[in-house]
Enzyme design. Structure first.
Site, mmCIF file in Angstrom:
data_model
loop_
_atom_site.group_PDB
_atom_site.id
_atom_site.type_symbol
_atom_site.label_atom_id
_atom_site.label_comp_id
_atom_site.label_asym_id
_atom_site.label_seq_id
_atom_site.Cartn_x
_atom_site.Cartn_y
_atom_site.Cartn_z
ATOM 1 C CD GLU A 118 23.941 61.649 24.204
ATOM 2 O OE1 GLU A 118 23.583 62.742 24.651
ATOM 3 O OE2 GLU A 118 25.126 61.390 23.896
ATOM 4 C CD GLU A 209 22.214 69.998 21.850
ATOM 5 O OE1 GLU A 209 23.291 70.149 22.430
ATOM 6 O OE2 GLU A 209 21.732 68.894 21.578
#
EC number: 3.2.1.8
Length: 291
Positions: A118, A209
């Protein structure tokens, strides 16, 4: 996204291992579309991914072309954005507005498989640096700023392959910005020189986010030429969501921190009290927040 990291234990606990539905065959949406629940797909020529753990009040909207907008508030974690599937060593151009209040970040975000990785190229964030507590492996000077390079590790965390353990690679921009060009080939090369190996690319988006915070953003994503690197890919069978193990901080402001603001943690030099009606709660050793 699985969006900040093992770095941030608070989010690992708060964000559940919910996976958003995989991209549906033929899911090509050519009109403005708003989501309040997790979804992935293709919209007006761009791949999109939106994930929420169900806690925050968040409205994510796909707009024309590479543009999306989002507003959020409340307790919980979410992440969303537009980009490509598969990812690549491309130059990404983006513009927009980004107005977080508390824990949040703006980043190029993606995954690779074999190895499962990631990754984040963080362009902007709230008042908590997502690299806090991580070991710095080096730096790169590109696109008008220094980016510091880090690696972190998540164990038994949600991923595009289900619950797995995997590395996270980070480039964190020193001079924060909203808008510009991001040379992903330069970042991939810098990570490789630091001994960080990428696999076959899955999706890659310009993501916003939020984690136990509030705010709004409108981002317009574009693409440029593709450089070297592994352009292989595949469609993720599910989006683990932006579970940012990351706990970006809140805005202290005033004598006491406001709701969602940071109020403690190792190395914190700001207020340790909270505004009336909120309580300072420890999320991990690096971060406490007014909730």
């Amino acid at each position: 996204m699985v969006a900040f990291s093992s770095l941030f234990l608070g989010a690992s606990i708060a964000a559940t291992a919910l996976a958003a539905p995989g991209e549906l065959p033929g899911m090509h949406l050519n009109k403005r579309q708003t989501y309040t629940q997790s979804a992935t797909g293709t919209h007006d020529g761009y791949y999109f991914s939106f994930w929420t753990d169900g806690g925050p009040n968040v409205r994510y909207t796909n707009e024309a072309g590479g543009q999306y907008s989002v507003t959020w508030s409340g307790n919980g974690n979410w992440v969303g954005g537009k980009g490509w599937n598969p990812g690549a060593a491309r130059t990404i151009n983006y513009t927009g507005t980004y107005q977080p209040n508390g824990n949040s970040y703006l980043a190029v975000y993606g995954w690779t498989r074999n190895p499962l990785v990631e990754y984040y190229v963080v362009e902007n964030f709230g008042t908590y640096d997502p690299s806090t507590g991580a070991q710095r492996l080096g730096s790169i000077n590109v696109d008008g700023s220094t980016y510091n390079v880090y690696r972190t590790r998540r164990t038994n965390a949600p991923s595009i392959e289900g619950t797995r353990s995997f590395d996270q690679y980070w480039s964190v921009r020193v001079n924060k910005r909203v808008g510009g060009s991001v040379d992903m080939n330069a970042h991939f090369n810098a990570w490789r020189q630091a001994g960080l190996t990428l696999g076959t690319h899955d999706y890659q988006i310009v993501a916003t986010e939020g984690y136990f915070s509030s705010g709004s953003a409108r981002i317009n994503v574009g693409g440029g030429s593709t450089g070297g690197g592994n352009n292989g890919g595949g469609n993720n069978g599910g989006n683990p969501g932006g579970n940012p193990g990351g706990n970006p901080g809140g805005n202290p402001g005033g004598n006491c921190s406001p709701r969602w603001g940071q109020c403690g943690g190792q190395g914190w030099n700001g207020p340790t009290c909270c505004e009336s009606g909120t309580t300072c709660r420890q999320q991990n050793q690096w971060y406490s927040q007014c909730l």
